[in-house]
Design a protein around this motif. Structure first.
Motif, mmCIF file in Angstrom:
data_model
loop_
_atom_site.group_PDB
_atom_site.id
_atom_site.type_symbol
_atom_site.label_atom_id
_atom_site.label_comp_id
_atom_site.label_asym_id
_atom_site.label_seq_id
_atom_site.Cartn_x
_atom_site.Cartn_y
_atom_site.Cartn_z
ATOM 1 N N PRO A 196 0.814 -1.227 0.000
ATOM 2 C CA PRO A 196 0.000 0.000 0.000
ATOM 3 C C PRO A 196 0.849 1.278 0.000
ATOM 4 C CG PRO A 196 -0.911 -1.590 1.533
ATOM 5 C CD PRO A 196 0.415 -2.130 1.101
ATOM 6 N N ALA A 197 1.924 1.307 0.773
ATOM 7 C CA ALA A 197 2.777 2.496 0.804
ATOM 8 C C ALA A 197 3.446 2.701 -0.550
ATOM 9 C CB ALA A 197 3.833 2.354 1.909
ATOM 10 N N PHE A 198 3.838 1.608 -1.193
ATOM 11 C CA PHE A 198 4.443 1.727 -2.510
ATOM 12 C C PHE A 198 3.430 2.255 -3.517
ATOM 13 C CE2 PHE A 198 5.050 -0.152 -6.724
ATOM 14 C CZ PHE A 198 6.258 0.437 -7.070
ATOM 15 N N MET A 199 2.209 1.733 -3.475
ATOM 16 C CA MET A 199 1.178 2.202 -4.402
ATOM 17 C C MET A 199 0.868 3.671 -4.163
ATOM 18 S SD MET A 199 -0.898 1.680 -6.917
ATOM 19 C CE MET A 199 -1.476 0.002 -7.229
ATOM 20 N N GLU A 200 0.852 4.088 -2.912
ATOM 21 C CA GLU A 200 0.595 5.498 -2.599
ATOM 22 C C GLU A 200 1.681 6.385 -3.204
ATOM 23 O OE1 GLU A 200 -0.590 8.157 1.317
ATOM 24 O OE2 GLU A 200 0.837 6.517 1.561
ATOM 25 N N ALA A 201 2.937 5.969 -3.075
ATOM 26 C CA ALA A 201 4.040 6.741 -3.649
ATOM 27 C C ALA A 201 3.966 6.746 -5.170
ATOM 28 C CB ALA A 201 5.369 6.145 -3.189
ATOM 29 N N LEU A 202 3.559 5.625 -5.744
ATOM 30 C CA LEU A 202 3.447 5.523 -7.196
ATOM 31 C C LEU A 202 2.342 6.437 -7.722
ATOM 32 C CD1 LEU A 202 4.395 4.032 -9.775
ATOM 33 C CD2 LEU A 202 2.690 2.265 -9.260
ATOM 34 N N LEU A 204 1.378 9.216 -6.519
ATOM 35 C CA LEU A 204 1.729 10.627 -6.384
ATOM 36 C C LEU A 204 2.644 11.114 -7.506
ATOM 37 C CD1 LEU A 204 2.336 10.846 -2.521
ATOM 38 C CD2 LEU A 204 0.405 11.782 -3.818
ATOM 39 N N LEU A 205 3.255 10.164 -8.240
ATOM 40 C CA LEU A 205 4.148 10.543 -9.330
ATOM 41 C C LEU A 205 3.354 10.889 -10.581
ATOM 42 C CD1 LEU A 205 6.870 7.759 -8.907
ATOM 43 C CD2 LEU A 205 7.084 10.187 -8.294
ATOM 44 N N PRO A 206 3.888 11.757 -11.451
ATOM 45 C CA PRO A 206 3.196 12.074 -12.708
ATOM 46 C C PRO A 206 2.992 10.792 -13.520
ATOM 47 C CG PRO A 206 5.001 13.602 -12.328
ATOM 48 C CD PRO A 206 5.146 12.514 -11.311
ATOM 49 N N ASP A 257 1.764 3.702 -15.309
ATOM 50 C CA ASP A 257 0.364 3.294 -15.443
ATOM 51 C C ASP A 257 0.249 1.789 -15.700
ATOM 52 O OD1 ASP A 257 -0.602 5.839 -15.013
ATOM 53 O OD2 ASP A 257 -0.670 6.362 -17.133
ATOM 54 N N ALA A 258 1.171 1.240 -16.473
ATOM 55 C CA ALA A 258 1.157 -0.207 -16.721
ATOM 56 C C ALA A 258 1.412 -0.968 -15.431
ATOM 57 C CB ALA A 258 2.203 -0.562 -17.767
ATOM 58 N N LEU A 259 2.301 -0.443 -14.594
ATOM 59 C CA LEU A 259 2.578 -1.091 -13.314
ATOM 60 C C LEU A 259 1.372 -1.011 -12.391
ATOM 61 C CD1 LEU A 259 4.560 -2.545 -11.498
ATOM 62 C CD2 LEU A 259 5.493 -0.319 -10.812
ATOM 63 N N LEU A 269 10.405 0.710 -10.923
ATOM 64 C CA LEU A 269 10.820 0.235 -9.597
ATOM 65 C C LEU A 269 12.208 0.754 -9.252
ATOM 66 C CD1 LEU A 269 9.627 -3.492 -9.776
ATOM 67 C CD2 LEU A 269 8.585 -1.642 -8.474
ATOM 68 N N ARG A 270 13.111 0.676 -10.222
ATOM 69 C CA ARG A 270 14.490 1.099 -9.940
ATOM 70 C C ARG A 270 14.558 2.602 -9.690
ATOM 71 N NH1 ARG A 270 14.134 -3.212 -8.843
ATOM 72 N NH2 ARG A 270 15.043 -5.074 -9.821
ATOM 73 N N ASP A 271 13.777 3.392 -10.440
ATOM 74 C CA ASP A 271 13.763 4.837 -10.220
ATOM 75 C C ASP A 271 13.218 5.190 -8.838
ATOM 76 O OD1 ASP A 271 14.816 5.252 -12.708
ATOM 77 O OD2 ASP A 271 12.916 5.809 -13.660
ATOM 78 N N MET A 272 12.353 4.321 -8.307
ATOM 79 C CA MET A 272 11.788 4.541 -6.978
ATOM 80 C C MET A 272 12.642 3.881 -5.894
ATOM 81 S SD MET A 272 7.721 4.106 -7.846
ATOM 82 C CE MET A 272 7.177 4.549 -6.191
ATOM 83 N N MET A 273 13.840 3.448 -6.285
ATOM 84 C CA MET A 273 14.804 2.845 -5.361
ATOM 85 C C MET A 273 14.289 1.554 -4.737
ATOM 86 S SD MET A 273 17.083 5.061 -5.907
ATOM 87 C CE MET A 273 18.351 4.601 -4.741
ATOM 88 N N ILE A 274 13.472 0.805 -5.502
ATOM 89 C CA ILE A 274 12.996 -0.503 -5.049
ATOM 90 C C ILE A 274 13.894 -1.561 -5.683
ATOM 91 C CG2 ILE A 274 11.057 -2.103 -4.956
ATOM 92 C CD1 ILE A 274 10.569 0.480 -3.435
ATOM 93 N N SER A 275 14.791 -2.116 -4.902
ATOM 94 C CA SER A 275 15.759 -3.074 -5.445
ATOM 95 C C SER A 275 15.449 -4.519 -5.070
ATOM 96 C CB SER A 275 17.171 -2.728 -4.952
ATOM 97 O OG SER A 275 17.219 -2.750 -3.530
#
Length: 389
Positions: A206-212, A214-216, A222-224, A315-321
């Motif tokens: 949920p926190a990841f989706m919330e951050a996603l 908020l991004l343009p 959108d595919a993710l 994912l990588r741009d959002m620092m999710i490794s």
């Protein structure tokens, strides 16, 4: 004594006799070639039959026998050999002919990877060899570099080479069927190590989706979002077309041709997914002036879907490794197991998994659509942090 394949491979410098005038010539440099010594027009002459790495022992004997027969019939042996080389295609040519003959029956993208595997792993090593020169040793040389590092690819390459050789035999290019059963005996045993794709823990989703959110918006983002909200495979989302969606009924009908199990998959869409799709549709209309049924949702050129890397880059741009795009299917499955009482078979159907038990698959007639709709609504509410009703 006649030569053997092992002797051909390890013989030292010199001239090594086989039978009936056939010799293996090994030079000091290590190069090996075949020579037929015979009488022609009253003179003893040597006729080259090709390099040993291109012409196996069995074929060298056949070439020698044919050449002796040609001389006895009064033919010019040099001309005969030149004509034979022109008429015998190399392995790459036969492979491409085989590919052209078969690809019309494939309804998916398999034909792309089929030929690509030859271009990457096979042609550089044996593509220029005549098709009659392809034996177990030649195939072994192709497989050895990838047998342990890319085991699944190596097995597919072995099977595909066998298909080409069968095709060559049927077309009369190879006199006898070539068996590759013994090839694997010359290779080490593969130890299959199961590696699961990295998946985000469901409590973090949920926190990841919330951050996603908020991004343009971008095609990859959108595919993710759609992939997460529907728990589909990334390829099913990337290749989605507008004609597959009924936003009024909140359903997505993915055709069998794009499904791993080759069965139509009806995905119930949660309100959050419908909201996302309506926004995507509006932007598509503004950009293109119309929304065609065959238009891709996620395409920079409207004729080619975005790549897997486009979504992974999000994912990588959002620092999710520690997560992958495909891993969100595991995230969904873990959430369903830990946070709901939904039966496992409903979750498996939502993931479009094949029923492993053949008897159960034969008797199951339901796709649990209503139960899956409730499941997907609950999942979307969890992701979006919407309160349960």
């Amino acid at each position: 004594m006649p030569l053997t394949t092992l002797k051909v491979r390890h013989a030292g410098p010199g001239r090594h006799a086989d039978s009936h005038g056939l010799y293996l010539l090994v030079r000091d440099s290590g190069t090996r070639s075949w020579v037929l010594r015979m009488q022609h027009e009253g003179q003893r002459r040597d006729f080259g039959l090709g390099a040993a790495h291109d012409v196996p022992l069995s074929e060298a004997r056949i070439l020698a026998a044919n050449l002796r027969k040609a001389v006895r019939s009064g033919a010019d042996p040099s001309a005969k050999r030149r004509d034979a080389r022109k008429l015998t295609p190399n392995f790459e040519r036969v492979t491409r002919d085989c590919y052209d003959a078969m690809k019309g029956g494939w309804k998916d993208q398999r034909h792309v990877s089929w030929l690509a595997s030859f271009e990457r792993h096979v042609f550089p090593k044996i593509g220029t060899k005549t098709v009659t020169a392809i034996d177990g040793a030649a195939v072994l040389a192709v497989l050895e570099p990838i047998w342990l590092t890319r085991p699944d690819t190596a097995k597919r390459v072995l099977q595909r080479i066998g298909t080409v050789l069968d095709y060559a035999h049927i077309k009369g290019l190879v006199p006898e069927e070539v068996s590759l059963r013994s090839v694997m005996r010359g290779l080490p045993r593969q130890t299959r190590k199961v590696t699961h794709r990295a998946a985000m823990p469901y409590v973090e989703a949920p926190a990841f989706m919330e951050a996603l959110m908020l991004l343009p918006p971008t095609l990859g983002r959108d595919a993710l979002k759609l992939t997460m909200l529907t728990a589909v495979r990334s390829g099913e989302a990337r290749r989605a077309m507008w004609g597959e969606f009924d936003l009024t009924k909140a359903v997505w009908s993915i055709p069998a041709s794009r499904m791993k199990m080759k069965e139509v998959h009806i995905v119930p869409l949660a309100p959050a997914a419908v909201t996302l799709l309506r926004a995507l549709r509006t932007r598509h209309l503004e950009l293109h002036g119309e929304v065609k049924s065959e238009s891709l949702l996620f395409s920079a050129r409207d004729d080619k879907p975005i790549s897997d890397m486009t979504m992974l880059k999000v994912l990588r741009d959002m620092m999710i490794s520690n997560a992958t795009v495909h891993g969100f299917r595991s995230t969904f499955a873990d959430w369903a197991a830990e946070s709901t009482r939904v039966p496992k078979e409903v979750v498996e159907r939502a993931l479009a998994h094949q029923i492993p038990n053949a008897v159960e698959a034969a008797y199951r007639r339901t796709d649990f659509f209503d139960k899956r709709r409730g499941l997907m609504i609950s999942w979307a509410r969890f992701l979006m942090k919407w309160p349960a009703r």
